[in-house]
Design an enzyme around this catalytic site. Sequence first.
Site, PDB file in Angstrom:
ATOM      1  N   LYS A 269      -4.700   3.627 -11.433  1.00  0.00           N
ATOM      2  CA  LYS A 269      -3.359   3.857 -11.988  1.00  0.00           C
ATOM      3  C   LYS A 269      -3.386   4.142 -13.480  1.00  0.00           C
ATOM      4  CE  LYS A 269      -1.251   0.269 -10.035  1.00  0.00           C
ATOM      5  NZ  LYS A 269      -0.218  -0.727  -9.695  1.00  0.00           N
TER       6      LYS A 269
ATOM      7  N   THR B 150     -17.993  36.668 -32.076  1.00  0.00           N
ATOM      8  CA  THR B 150     -18.927  36.203 -31.049  1.00  0.00           C
ATOM      9  C   THR B 150     -20.084  35.544 -31.794  1.00  0.00           C
ATOM     10  OG1 THR B 150     -20.232  38.260 -30.995  1.00  0.00           O
ATOM     11  CG2 THR B 150     -18.339  38.103 -29.486  1.00  0.00           C
ATOM     12  N   HIS B 151     -20.624  34.476 -31.219  1.00  0.00           N
ATOM     13  CA  HIS B 151     -21.684  33.703 -31.886  1.00  0.00           C
ATOM     14  C   HIS B 151     -21.231  33.214 -33.269  1.00  0.00           C
ATOM     15  CE1 HIS B 151     -24.517  35.221 -28.830  1.00  0.00           C
ATOM     16  NE2 HIS B 151     -23.927  36.394 -29.028  1.00  0.00           N
TER      17      HIS B 151
ATOM     18  N   ASN C 134      -6.872  18.136 -44.311  1.00  0.00           N
ATOM     19  CA  ASN C 134      -7.638  18.115 -43.064  1.00  0.00           C
ATOM     20  C   ASN C 134      -6.779  18.426 -41.834  1.00  0.00           C
ATOM     21  OD1 ASN C 134      -9.931  17.270 -44.529  1.00  0.00           O
ATOM     22  ND2 ASN C 134      -9.222  15.144 -44.437  1.00  0.00           N
TER      23      ASN C 134
ATOM     24  N   ASN D 115       0.826  -1.216   0.000  1.00  0.00           N
ATOM     25  CA  ASN D 115       0.000   0.000   0.000  1.00  0.00           C
ATOM     26  C   ASN D 115       0.855   1.257   0.000  1.00  0.00           C
ATOM     27  OD1 ASN D 115      -2.766  -1.019   0.118  1.00  0.00           O
ATOM     28  ND2 ASN D 115      -2.194  -1.856   2.103  1.00  0.00           N
TER      29      ASN D 115
ATOM     30  N   TYR E  22      -7.564   0.473   2.559  1.00  0.00           N
ATOM     31  CA  TYR E  22      -7.286   0.058   1.182  1.00  0.00           C
ATOM     32  C   TYR E  22      -8.391  -0.849   0.643  1.00  0.00           C
ATOM     33  CZ  TYR E  22      -5.253  -2.144  -2.885  1.00  0.00           C
ATOM     34  OH  TYR E  22      -5.056  -2.599  -4.162  1.00  0.00           O
TER      35      TYR E  22
ATOM     36  N   SER F 225      -7.903  13.027 -47.860  1.00  0.00           N
ATOM     37  CA  SER F 225      -9.108  12.215 -47.949  1.00  0.00           C
ATOM     38  C   SER F 225      -8.878  11.060 -48.909  1.00  0.00           C
ATOM     39  CB  SER F 225     -10.284  13.074 -48.446  1.00  0.00           C
ATOM     40  OG  SER F 225     -11.363  12.261 -48.873  1.00  0.00           O
TER      41      SER F 225
END
Length: 401
Positions: free
Chosen positions: A332, A161-162, A292, A116, A324, A284
């Site tokens: 992990k 914006t937007h 891309n 542990n 434990y 592609s």
Amino acid sequence: MNGEKGSNKLWDIDRTIDKNILEFTVGNDYLIDLEILPYDCTASIAHAKMLKKLGILTEKELEKTIKELQKIIELHKEGKFIIKQEEEDCHTAIENYLTNKLGDTGKKIHTFRSRNDQVLTALRLYYKDKIKEINNLIDSFILTLKNFIKKYGRIKIPGYTHTRQAMPTDIKTWSECWIDSMRDNKKYIRSVMEIIDQSPLGAGAGFGTPIKIDRDFTAIEMGFKKVQKNPIYCINSRGKFEAELLSSLAMIMFDINKIASDIIFYSMDEIGIFRLDKRICTGSSVMPHKRNPDVFEILRANYHVVNSLEFQIKSLIANLISGYHRDFQLQKEAVIKGLKTTINSLSILNHTFNFIEIDKNNAKRLMSESLYSVEKAYRLTLEKNIPFRDAYKIIKKGIEK
């Protein structure tokens, strides 16, 4: 390469566990543990020195033990140290190796220790090492952004914006946004390091060691800032500390997500302000014209991967009584994945900036007159002493004509 004798489990006393149960409970933990194996060796060297102070090991035995532990680290670097499934973890593999090489001396290394506090210690040393690496990568990326500013900083671009044109900005302001944010990310990481930088070695199975040992000595030997005193909290903090670490990593990945999204948007053919070198683009299988931005799409998605790992950890540790539980084993892989994803993402993002250019002509083309509407309204307010709301309406009417 680990020695020729059997692979005894640390808990095994002449009994055979069902093969199916062993495979299920071990899972891929024996493979994951290769990541933390050298850190467990580092902790074992510190522990061996403490055992020498207590008279458990002689000076000669200590020298032999350290020599073999250093040998394990070298074998690991060369990819020659193997953890067998039946050994379950790196701690068993290391002790088996030492016992095979040193006999009774190797059997002494587990004195005053539990798996542990071993795994807790090894993981924290691993986390500290990776946090330093992340800090260095952030510093490198900040330097890259500063160089990007020197090259392109004065170029004006439209702010959105937007996803519609809003107000003018420039590459300098855009780049400095990420510099400021990355500096804040370092503060998040620093606060997590403060929490993680505690040695749990000596907590044993979570209830301390019945014989007095020198926990301060081993903490100093391993480079920990302090000892985590309460043995129950040492075990209970497993998962809590990891969740905090992943939370700070998610903040870094959040920025990377936004940077990647911006680059994808500004590099669209319809906008074309950011130009991506064909060497960092994919194609592609059907459309010959395609270039891309896959690398940035994966970077964008990696935020969600790391973000989900934090909640995975928090879910795993909930509803458990103090002490434990084998559930902890599943943490992990999640934390290691989060650290590796963040490190790889920072590294590749930094690399991509070698292949990004700003198209001045396209930037200039997109700087429409409407972007300056706010500035015009403010100037009316200042120069004509017109209330802002009236100035706003005047400019709006002019735009709509």
